[in-house]
Write a protein that holds these residues in place. Structure first.
Motif, PDB file in Angstrom:
ATOM      1  N   LYS A 191       3.444  -4.651  13.255  1.00 15.12           N
ATOM      2  CA  LYS A 191       5.202  -4.071  13.518  1.00 15.12           C
ATOM      3  C   LYS A 191       5.993  -4.512  11.997  1.00 15.12           C
ATOM      4  O   LYS A 191       6.746  -3.669  12.011  1.00 15.12           O
ATOM      5  CB  LYS A 191       5.777  -4.645  14.707  1.00 15.12           C
ATOM      6  N   ASP A 192       5.162  -5.426  10.737  1.00 16.06           N
ATOM      7  CA  ASP A 192       6.205  -5.410   9.932  1.00 16.06           C
ATOM      8  C   ASP A 192       5.467  -4.698   9.054  1.00 16.06           C
ATOM      9  O   ASP A 192       6.093  -4.342   8.105  1.00 16.06           O
ATOM     10  CB  ASP A 192       6.090  -7.051  10.001  1.00 16.06           C
ATOM     11  N   GLY A 193       4.649  -3.464   9.105  1.00 20.07           N
ATOM     12  CA  GLY A 193       3.582  -3.072   8.439  1.00 20.07           C
ATOM     13  C   GLY A 193       3.148  -3.575   7.619  1.00 20.07           C
ATOM     14  O   GLY A 193       2.219  -3.584   6.922  1.00 20.07           O
ATOM     15  N   ASP A 194       2.476  -5.142   7.614  1.00 22.66           N
ATOM     16  CA  ASP A 194       1.755  -5.707   6.695  1.00 22.66           C
ATOM     17  C   ASP A 194       0.501  -5.429   8.079  1.00 22.66           C
ATOM     18  O   ASP A 194       0.220  -5.123   8.772  1.00 22.66           O
ATOM     19  CB  ASP A 194       1.689  -7.412   7.298  1.00 22.66           C
ATOM     20  N   TRP A 195      -0.780  -5.270   6.505  1.00 29.43           N
ATOM     21  CA  TRP A 195      -1.813  -5.348   6.615  1.00 29.43           C
ATOM     22  C   TRP A 195      -2.876  -6.406   7.619  1.00 29.43           C
ATOM     23  O   TRP A 195      -2.568  -7.792   6.703  1.00 29.43           O
ATOM     24  CB  TRP A 195      -2.343  -4.879   5.821  1.00 29.43           C
ATOM     25  N   ILE A 196      -3.663  -6.046   8.991  1.00 25.06           N
ATOM     26  CA  ILE A 196      -4.157  -6.999   9.761  1.00 25.06           C
ATOM     27  C   ILE A 196      -5.615  -6.842   9.701  1.00 25.06           C
ATOM     28  O   ILE A 196      -5.899  -5.631   9.769  1.00 25.06           O
ATOM     29  CB  ILE A 196      -3.742  -7.204  11.099  1.00 25.06           C
ATOM     30  N   GLU A 197      -7.091  -7.743   8.883  1.00 20.99           N
ATOM     31  CA  GLU A 197      -8.033  -7.025   8.572  1.00 20.99           C
ATOM     32  C   GLU A 197      -8.964  -7.948   9.448  1.00 20.99           C
ATOM     33  O   GLU A 197      -8.296  -9.312  10.385  1.00 20.99           O
ATOM     34  CB  GLU A 197      -8.315  -8.106   7.065  1.00 20.99           C
ATOM     35  N   THR A 198      -9.695  -7.615  10.122  1.00 19.70           N
ATOM     36  CA  THR A 198     -10.667  -7.898  11.037  1.00 19.70           C
ATOM     37  C   THR A 198     -11.900  -8.767  10.399  1.00 19.70           C
ATOM     38  O   THR A 198     -11.510 -10.361  11.588  1.00 19.70           O
ATOM     39  CB  THR A 198     -11.963  -6.577  11.484  1.00 19.70           C
ATOM     40  N   GLY A 199     -11.787  -8.997   9.448  1.00 19.63           N
ATOM     41  CA  GLY A 199     -12.878 -10.696   8.556  1.00 19.63           C
ATOM     42  C   GLY A 199     -12.448 -10.041   6.631  1.00 19.63           C
ATOM     43  O   GLY A 199     -11.571  -9.502   6.528  1.00 19.63           O
ATOM     44  N   LEU A 200     -12.613 -11.039   6.230  1.00 20.53           N
ATOM     45  CA  LEU A 200     -12.512 -11.876   5.750  1.00 20.53           C
ATOM     46  C   LEU A 200     -13.554 -11.249   4.665  1.00 20.53           C
ATOM     47  O   LEU A 200     -14.877 -11.764   4.769  1.00 20.53           O
ATOM     48  CB  LEU A 200     -12.032 -13.130   4.829  1.00 20.53           C
ATOM     49  N   HIS A 201     -13.216  -9.978   3.590  1.00 20.27           N
ATOM     50  CA  HIS A 201     -15.261  -8.640   2.595  1.00 20.27           C
ATOM     51  C   HIS A 201     -14.762  -9.013   1.920  1.00 20.27           C
ATOM     52  O   HIS A 201     -13.818  -9.192   0.702  1.00 20.27           O
ATOM     53  CB  HIS A 201     -15.053  -8.297   3.770  1.00 20.27           C
ATOM     54  N   ILE A 202     -15.880 -10.293   1.148  1.00 21.84           N
ATOM     55  CA  ILE A 202     -16.014  -9.925  -0.522  1.00 21.84           C
ATOM     56  C   ILE A 202     -17.780  -9.096  -0.948  1.00 21.84           C
ATOM     57  O   ILE A 202     -18.418  -8.980   0.538  1.00 21.84           O
ATOM     58  CB  ILE A 202     -16.832 -11.560  -0.793  1.00 21.84           C
TER      59      ILE A 202
END
Length: 558
Positions: A79-90
């Motif tokens: 809701k704040d416009g910050d990205w949420i990722e399913t996982g930490l990907h390298i």
């Protein structure tokens, strides 16, 4: 934030092999009439399959159930416009097919390469780090061994020597030796070769949780050896890069544009209801939830294994090829985002925590351009193992967000006591996101690798993709892309009337016996909507928890 020049990842046999397969699709273009191909699933594997099919001149359409592409690399804004990722990907230099894909899409500049090292948090020295530093110009595998020898904080000289006897057969015999170790857990393998327990505590715990979100006593040693064999034999195989932003926009969107500019399609919000078969078992059409019937020449499932099980048609339920899936299941994992009110002591890299609850983490405000913030830190952490299946003592998937965050803050306080306090008296936690993936990559426990089905199925117009299918990499982004590429190869060769490059994978005798005794079953299908229903990850609420409670209760109650 400091990025490093792209390393030379092209001068390897694996990169050349991947490039040769990419070229093969272009060589096949025009040899036969283009086929229409319906692909279920818009994750990396489904998109890769479609990408290489359009290269061969075919007309794929990807049907993604959700409103976002990426599958297990999906991301969305809060809701704040910050990205949420399913996982930490390298991204690793050894990801040959992924590196080729970036080159083919002309987006290599979107990878932010970091210095060639592995960084570990020091449990016994809170707030401090140590690393394996790879010296430029030293060829593999000597650069890896030198990096270990130069580190004096993790292993003693004797412990380093005791590690060698177990690794020499891998280097000399290669994949044949590696595959033989699939019946052993990491812990069992260590004991077989007389490796000290401290090697497990210092190195293998971190590796196991990073590779498959699982503890060493549960993880097949073949997984660790596969990764080590690939990383050790390439000069820059272990060098890591972050994507410069969220995966749907920065990776999946270029794949979509590439596919659609060459005659394919990518359709979101198009959940499949059923795979409908003919009397002979071949696919007649896909039935979407909205009632559409999708008819194509060829069909591909790029769904996670746990979801594919729910869609397996009754006519296929007693076939040994599909019965192999009974031996495979996804591993639960939790990905955390923590926003703090100040800048923490940051490392512009991936860090291995070596803690009982946390796997790897990164301060995304210093590693990733899109998430950069000069004044505040955002830690992204992998919380693993988070269930008994993965070796955990507590089923954290079933716990509240508050319980998970409290445990995480206590662990971070132990690791970084000068900056973080569980009571919030130091760096203040502004907000958090807890992303649960009830079934992530397949659980690579001992003895499971032999049950991974090949992409070519006994159904004449149906092919499997997904990182859980048979391919020489792990359940990973590289594995997903490679599996999609191999599925496209099956279809392209069949359409051209070519002899298949890859023979049908052998099926274990025990599977044939189970198939012989099996009773045909109707597919249970998928209920509900969104990420959790279709095998992805999400911030939970009562609806998502209810979906898991109804469709996969063992995740919550094992």
């Amino acid at each position: 934030m400091k990025d490093f020049p792209k390393p030379n990842v092209e001068n390897t046999d694996n990169f050349r092999e991947a490039a040769k397969l990419s070229q093969k699709f272009k060589d096949l273009k025009g040899i036969c009439k283009p086929k229409t191909v319906a692909i279920i699933g818009g994750g990396l594997s489904g998109l890769a399959c479609a990408k290489y099919l359009v290269d061969a001149g075919h007309k794929p359409v990807v049907y993604e159930a959700r409103d976002v592409l990426g599958g297990k690399v999906a991301a969305w804004k809060d809701k704040d416009g910050d990205w949420i990722e399913t996982g930490l990907h390298i991204f690793f230099g050894a990801y040959a097919n992924m590196m080729n894909l970036f080159k083919e899409l002309d987006i290599e500049d979107r990878l932010q390469w970091k210095i060639h090292k592995m960084i570990f948090a020091m449990q016994e020295l809170p707030g401090e780090f140590t690393s394996f530093n790879f010296i430029p110009g030293i060829p593999a595998p000597f650069n890896f061994f030198l990096a270990i020898l130069m580190n004096h904080k993790m292993l003693t000289p004797l412990e380093k020597i005791q590690t060698a006897p177990a690794l020499i057969p891998m280097l000399l015999q290669g994949q044949s030796f590696i595959e033989q170790q699939d019946e052993l857990s990491v812990t069992e393998f260590m004991r077989k070769y007389g490796m000290p327990e401290r090697i497990n505590e210092e190195v293998f715990v971190a590796m196991a949780k990073a590779l498959d979100f699982i503890d060493p006593d549960k993880l097949s040693m073949a997984v660790v050896l596969t990764a080590m064999n690939r990383f050790l034999n390439e000069d820059n195989g272990l060098q890591m890069a972050f994507l410069d932003g969220n995966q749907p926009d920065r990776l999946c969107e270029p794949m979509k544009q590439y596919i659609e500019s060459r005659g394919g399609q990518v359709v979101c919000n198009a959940p499949v209801q059923e795979i409908v078969t003919r009397p002979d078992g071949s696919v007649q059409h896909l039935l979407l939830r909205d009632g559409q019937e999708i008819v194509a020449d060829e069909y591909v499932s790029a769904m996670p294994v746990d979801i594919m099980k729910r869609f397996t048609p009754k006519a296929w339920s007693t076939l040994a090829y599909f019965k192999q899936m009974d031996e495979l299941e996804g591993i639960p994992v939790i990905n955390l985002h923590l926003w703090f009110d100040k800048k923490l002591q940051s490392v512009d890299h991936l860090c291995f925590s070596r803690s009982p609850l946390l796997s790897v983490y990164a301060d995304m405000s210093v590693t990733c351009k899109e998430y950069a913030d000069p004044n505040k830190s955002m830690l992204e952490l992998v919380f693993a193992p988070c269930s008994p299946l993965a070796g955990g003592k507590i089923n954290w998937i079933s716990k509240s967000d508050e319980d998970i965050i409290a445990a995480t803050m206590t662990e971070l306080e132990r690791l970084f006591p000068h900056e973080i306090a569980a009571d919030g008296s130091k760096a203040k936690l502004l907000k958090y996101a807890v992303v649960r993936v009830p079934r992530s990559v397949y659980a690579a426990i001992p003895g499971r690798n032999k049950f991974r089905p090949g992409q070519r199925s006994p159904i004449p117009n149906f092919t499997l993709a997904g990182d859980w299918t048979a391919q020489k990499f792990l359940g990973s982004m590289e594995g997903a892309v490679l599996a999609g590429k191999l599925a496209a190869e099956v279809i392209a060769e069949r359409s051209a009337g070519w002899r298949y490059s890859v023979p049908m994978k052998d099926i274990e005798p025990v599977v044939y016996e189970r198939a012989r005794r099996a009773v045909p079953k109707d597919p249970v299908g998928v209920k509900g909507e969104g990420a959790i229903a279709f095998g992805g990850g999400a911030v939970w609420g009562s609806v998502n928890r209810g979906l898991v409670e109804e469709s996969d209760p063992i995740v919550l109650h094992d």
